[in-house]
Design a protein around this motif. Sequence first.
Motif, PDB file in Angstrom:
ATOM      1  N   ASP A   1       0.839  -1.188   0.000  1.00  0.00           N
ATOM      2  CA  ASP A   1       0.000   0.000   0.000  1.00  0.00           C
ATOM      3  C   ASP A   1       0.880   1.246   0.000  1.00  0.00           C
ATOM      4  N   PRO A   2       0.347   2.405  -0.417  1.00  0.00           N
ATOM      5  CA  PRO A   2       1.154   3.637  -0.453  1.00  0.00           C
ATOM      6  C   PRO A   2       1.700   3.980   0.931  1.00  0.00           C
ATOM      7  N   TYR A   3       2.883   4.627   0.924  1.00  0.00           N
ATOM      8  CA  TYR A   3       3.491   5.065   2.174  1.00  0.00           C
ATOM      9  C   TYR A   3       2.572   6.097   2.821  1.00  0.00           C
ATOM     10  N   PRO A   4       2.209   5.917   4.088  1.00  0.00           N
ATOM     11  CA  PRO A   4       1.102   6.705   4.662  1.00  0.00           C
ATOM     12  C   PRO A   4       1.389   8.185   4.862  1.00  0.00           C
ATOM     13  N   PHE A   5       2.647   8.571   5.083  1.00  0.00           N
ATOM     14  CA  PHE A   5       2.919   9.978   5.425  1.00  0.00           C
ATOM     15  C   PHE A   5       4.297  10.360   4.892  1.00  0.00           C
ATOM     16  N   GLY A   6       4.327  11.436   4.101  1.00  0.00           N
ATOM     17  CA  GLY A   6       5.598  11.951   3.629  1.00  0.00           C
ATOM     18  C   GLY A   6       6.153  11.190   2.443  1.00  0.00           C
ATOM     19  N   VAL A   7       7.444  11.457   2.184  1.00  0.00           N
ATOM     20  CA  VAL A   7       8.133  10.867   1.041  1.00  0.00           C
ATOM     21  C   VAL A   7       8.524   9.441   1.364  1.00  0.00           C
ATOM     22  N   ASP A   8       8.297   8.564   0.414  1.00  0.00           N
ATOM     23  CA  ASP A   8       8.667   7.163   0.577  1.00  0.00           C
ATOM     24  C   ASP A   8      10.178   7.047   0.708  1.00  0.00           C
ATOM     25  N   PRO A   9      10.686   6.342   1.719  1.00  0.00           N
ATOM     26  CA  PRO A   9      12.145   6.240   1.913  1.00  0.00           C
ATOM     27  C   PRO A   9      12.871   5.549   0.771  1.00  0.00           C
ATOM     28  N   SER A  10      12.163   4.806  -0.073  1.00  0.00           N
ATOM     29  CA  SER A  10      12.832   4.112  -1.166  1.00  0.00           C
ATOM     30  C   SER A  10      13.333   5.061  -2.243  1.00  0.00           C
ATOM     31  N   TRP A  11      12.876   6.300  -2.255  1.00  0.00           N
ATOM     32  CA  TRP A  11      13.405   7.259  -3.218  1.00  0.00           C
ATOM     33  C   TRP A  11      14.867   7.561  -2.943  1.00  0.00           C
ATOM     34  N   ARG A  12      15.301   7.342  -1.707  1.00  0.00           N
ATOM     35  CA  ARG A  12      16.672   7.655  -1.330  1.00  0.00           C
ATOM     36  C   ARG A  12      17.660   6.777  -2.109  1.00  0.00           C
ATOM     37  N   GLY A  13      18.604   7.434  -2.774  1.00  0.00           N
ATOM     38  CA  GLY A  13      19.638   6.713  -3.493  1.00  0.00           C
ATOM     39  C   GLY A  13      19.253   6.268  -4.878  1.00  0.00           C
ATOM     40  N   SER A  14      17.992   6.458  -5.300  1.00  0.00           N
ATOM     41  CA  SER A  14      17.581   6.034  -6.634  1.00  0.00           C
ATOM     42  C   SER A  14      17.974   7.095  -7.659  1.00  0.00           C
TER      43      SER A  14
END
Length: 749
Positions: free
Chosen positions: A450-463
């Motif tokens: 499911d979508p990350y509930p609050f804020g920026v998804d941490p998986s964007w880091r380093g991509s």
Amino acid sequence: MSRKLHFFKDQIHKAGLFPSPNPASLPDIELEELEVQLAEHEHELTEMNANSEKLRQSYTELLEFNLILQKAGEFLTQSHVSDEEIELDEHIHANSDYADAASLLEQELQPELSSQSGISFISGIICKSKALRFERMLFRATRGNMLFNQAVAEDKIMDLTSNEMVEKIVFVVFFLGEQARTKILKICDTFGASCYPIPEDAIKRRQITQEVLSRLTELETTLDAGLRHRDMALTTIGFQLTKWVNRVQREKAVYDTLNMLSFDVTKKCLVGEGWCPIFAKTKIQETLQRSTLDSKSQADIIFHAMDANESFPTFFRTNRFTNAFQEIVDAYGVAKYQEVNPSVYTIITFPFLFGMMFGDWGHGICLLSAALFLIAQENKLGSQKLGSFMEMLFSGRYVLLLMSIFSIYCGLIYNEFFSVPFHIFGKSAYKCRDATCSDARTVGLMKYRDPYPFGVDPSWRGSRSELPFLNSLKMKMSILFGVAQMNLGIILTYFNARFFSKSLDVKHQFVPQMIFLNSLFGYLSLLIIVKWCTGSQADLYHVMIYMFLSPFGDLGENKLFRGQNVLQVILLLLAVVAVPWMLFPKPFILKRLHMERFQGRTYRILGTSEMDNEEEPDSAREHKEEFNFSEVFVHQMIHSIEFVLGAVSNTASYLRLWALSLAHSELSTVLYEKALLFFWGYDNLIARLMGMSLFAFGTVGILLMMETLSAFLHALRLHWVEFQNKFYHGDGYKFKPFSFESLAHDDSC
């Protein structure tokens, strides 16, 4: 009395003492008795200073004389007078080329005239900085017919002219003739050299030296006793100085205020006019009645409101929390009486814009700790005299508190803790790297949560798409909040115009400004929200550019919703119509209203006259000349052009929210990766400590200090220029009531 108190303060400061912060608990005395006491203390200190100055001057002269006896005595003891003649003769022949004719000293030293009695000397002391120029001047004045000996004094000596400790040298000048003596003495006087006569006999010099040393010892004892006596007197004064200053300040302030009152000769009373807040009217009346009873006055005090032609002062009731925000607004300009106060909105919008630029909940926690410390120690720090930087930081402690809270909030949205993301609110919504994930669902051939509930998804880091994604997100957020705040500023112009009954400003300023701003940038904000909600890949830059270049063209793949082409044409027409709407109607309507008022006034004046052919009265003629149409039109044109151009530049100015947020994030990442992680990779304790030190100093010095100040100034600029200039004139002045408490912050007596 004020002069005397300033004199006491200066004397206490020069003596290295400090006045007592807590006044001595002594009974109050009358002002006349206090004046007598101050005069006695001043006379006593003046006499002590004069005596001390004379003794110090004598001590310095004796000290210089003692040095000359020692140093110059060595010169005289080392060689006899005959040796001096030989030395002078050699010196003269060595410098015989200096003048065309033979020197005077060489003529005097003929074999048949040579004797000890022809050579004289002058001894003295001079500042070391002047010694080289002094010797050169002596050489030129005597044409080289002199011998200059010098020795440096080991310790610094008080200079009698500048009263400073300086390095000095002892000199002895040997010469021939009374004419040379006169020249040398004049040069010594010009250069501020002190000359002292010393005998040639060594026995006499020793006797004089013993007498001088004995006299120096006596003077030292006398000076020490005088200093102790003066310090005791200053200490006694210091215990009561604070109380005296407060008493004199209060009396002076009362008399200054009484001097503002006017004296009514017929009624034999004082008449005063002033401002007071409406809520304080009852309290003032009660105070006046109580003062009448306490003073046993036979005349009653009359207090009533009156009409005033002057502009009213502005007064806002603030507390410890709201005062700093009010000061931020007042630094731009004090609100006109009953004008909308931007501080009400600044309490939230200012720290929120700061948080958008400083979004990191790790750094926000550091700022929160500093703010909580200042708030916890406010009773202690508030009673102390702080430095300029600490005073500014302490006065803005509640501003810092809200800025840190919003920094934490925005940092949670950006998901940055010292630039490191955390899975605080659950797991990532993107591909499940573990095949055994039970809570994932399959979409195509990939598994998603499911979508990350609050804020920026941490998986964007380093991509690879981290920077483009965050850039797009923060840039669009900046535009949305910027347009929202500018709309708020324009809406407040409506409330100002409505309160002051300016219907023209509502119809020909508020309405066209709202239409123009929202037809362009409000529409851009709408496109951003629609794109986020629909997930469209439309190019918003292409849409906005071709809205002007080709309003009837096909949007193609950049179309976001039905009827978008028609809506764009309508909005563009509204924006074009809004510009002349702001420019032309208001000046012409004002001119028409002025002519109607003028004609009605002239009719009334002429209708009461006895002659129908009476000339136009001066009052009507002056009233007619008050209105200058060209000036009003130019002012309206400038205001309209400023708003149209400002709508573009101000919207672009809000992009600083995106730029500073990106800069803060990248700087934090550099410190984390290039300082902490880089050195932590070495299996060496010293290297790891070095990396931690670099990370700590960089975080505190660059991010928590420089970046905080930068974000604060940019948020200040957005409020002053982009927000407040829409509705806020700031051409009023503060209400400053008489208060004894304000005298405590005034150093003047």
